[in-house]
Design an enzyme around this catalytic site. Sequence first.
Site, short mmCIF file in Angstrom:
data_model
loop_
_atom_site.label_atom_id
_atom_site.label_comp_id
_atom_site.label_asym_id
_atom_site.label_seq_id
_atom_site.Cartn_x
_atom_site.Cartn_y
_atom_site.Cartn_z
N TRP A 201 -12.58 -11.62 15.76
CA TRP A 201 -12.30 -12.87 16.29
C TRP A 201 -13.29 -13.79 15.86
O TRP A 201 -14.46 -13.67 16.15
CB TRP A 201 -11.92 -13.08 17.82
CG TRP A 201 -11.61 -14.17 18.45
CD1 TRP A 201 -10.58 -14.82 17.88
CD2 TRP A 201 -11.90 -15.00 19.62
NE1 TRP A 201 -10.32 -16.19 18.74
CE2 TRP A 201 -11.23 -16.09 19.59
CE3 TRP A 201 -12.92 -14.37 20.29
CZ2 TRP A 201 -11.41 -17.10 20.87
CZ3 TRP A 201 -13.16 -15.54 21.66
CH2 TRP A 201 -12.34 -16.62 21.68
N LYS B 194 -3.36 -14.71 27.74
CA LYS B 194 -2.02 -14.07 27.12
C LYS B 194 -1.17 -13.51 28.04
O LYS B 194 0.09 -13.66 28.12
CB LYS B 194 -2.48 -13.28 26.01
CG LYS B 194 -2.80 -14.01 24.69
CD LYS B 194 -3.96 -14.58 24.63
CE LYS B 194 -4.17 -15.19 23.23
NZ LYS B 194 -5.63 -15.77 23.04
N ASP C 239 -13.96 -6.33 24.98
CA ASP C 239 -13.28 -7.74 24.97
C ASP C 239 -11.78 -7.53 25.29
O ASP C 239 -10.99 -6.71 24.43
CB ASP C 239 -13.37 -8.31 23.76
CG ASP C 239 -12.90 -9.70 23.76
OD1 ASP C 239 -12.18 -9.91 25.07
OD2 ASP C 239 -12.87 -10.59 22.96
C1 LMR Z 1 -6.35 -16.45 18.32
O1 LMR Z 1 -7.35 -15.53 18.07
O2 LMR Z 1 -5.53 -17.24 17.74
C2 LMR Z 1 -6.38 -16.74 20.21
O3 LMR Z 1 -7.32 -15.99 20.67
C3 LMR Z 1 -6.69 -18.29 20.21
C4 LMR Z 1 -8.01 -18.78 20.13
O4 LMR Z 1 -8.88 -19.29 20.95
O5 LMR Z 1 -8.74 -18.57 19.03
#
Ligand code: LMR
Length: 426
Positions: A154, A274, A238
């Site tokens: 992420w 979520k 996480d």
């Molecule tokens: C995502 O990866 O799209 C979600 O976790 C929302 C975000 O805040 O990035």
Amino acid sequence: MKNTARLVLKNSFKPSCRSFSTCQMQQGIWAGVNYAPLDAIKQLTISFNQDTAPNKILLGEGVYRTNEGKPKTLPSVREAEKIIFEKGLDHEYPPVTGVVDFCKATQKFAFGENSDRIATVQSISGTGSLCLAACYIKKFLPADTKVYFPNPTWVNHFNIFRAQGFTDDRIPTYRYFDKKTNGMDVQGALEDIKNAPAKSVILLHACAHNPTGVDPTMDTWKKISDICKEKQHYVLFDSAYQAFASGDANTDAQSFRLFVKEGHQIMLCQSYAKNFGLYGQRIGAFNVVTENAEEKKNVESQLGIIIRTQYSNPPLHGARLVTTVLNTPELKAQWEKDVKELADRIKLMRAKLVEELKKVGSTRDWSHITNQIGMFAFSGLNEQQVTKLKEEYHIYMTKDGRISISGLNTNNVATVAKAMHEVTKN
Ligand code: LMR
């Protein structure tokens, strides 16, 4: 090169400037502040909102949408709202470390039981929890400790740690995704975690890996655990999708529960965005497993100091909602149904997308889309194909080819499949 803020201060402050309008065209004292775009995920939503095409489709940000393309408030959460409203509660400060009942409930939800050796504090959703983790690691681990992220991860993981002063050499990655198989690079991950300096921090996605949707098997989790033990690594989980991935809260907690069983004193970040649909309530938790009750007390006290200096106290409403759902047996049972419905719709849309791709004549192997799990499918589309989808078909996804499956529905899945086929057929 731009002037620094100091230069601008010295050169451009004009006391003779009497009204705002006359000052507008001159350089102000903040002229050294550059414009900064948000990260790719948020930026994509902005571009989507600016697109005036009526047929546009957003498969970017990970937010749940119903089959009608609408946001969803879970029935269990609606009920909890009523109960809380009827109680007529006040709005006093909660303790700095969070609403006490929430901390107990979230700990039990994650670990399956309460323990007097787990420090748990409320956080501002998953991002806030990761911020606490970054602050805690910075404060209590040696200054050269590296924090390893999976590659890819992420995008905000990097930015959160950078914001706490981690230089890029301190936030390396370990191999995770294998482009050839669209699955996990098990060998690469194990090797890199093994080769990381002893006592590094290893960040692991508890389930529904973002962005790939590829999770280790239980057998691989055990291997990762063994290596982390051998290398005395600190483990940071996480957990942003507990129950949202498989539809079952215990199944999605198996990874980090295994680590605890194996004796790791893990750190665990939780988010209720979520799995409870509480995106805007910013409710989550940060947990640290310690050796005993004394250590738990000390760790909690230090997290309290971090929280107090950053935002003083966490907000109440989200904590009350989650606590009410988790602690009211009928609402907990309802929530289990609610979240399973979300997970099932995602699974259905994965299958539909692959079915439609076949229907329009795609001969590529798309089986990874149904093999992956959670909010996202890592489609294998390259940047050029993603750009074409956006420019020619008004279909938006991040340029790494990540598809937010919840943006698909029975009305648009055929359109998306057709466009995906068009950009991949040669
Ligand atoms: C995502 O990866 O799209 C979600 O976790 C929302 C975000 O805040 O990035």
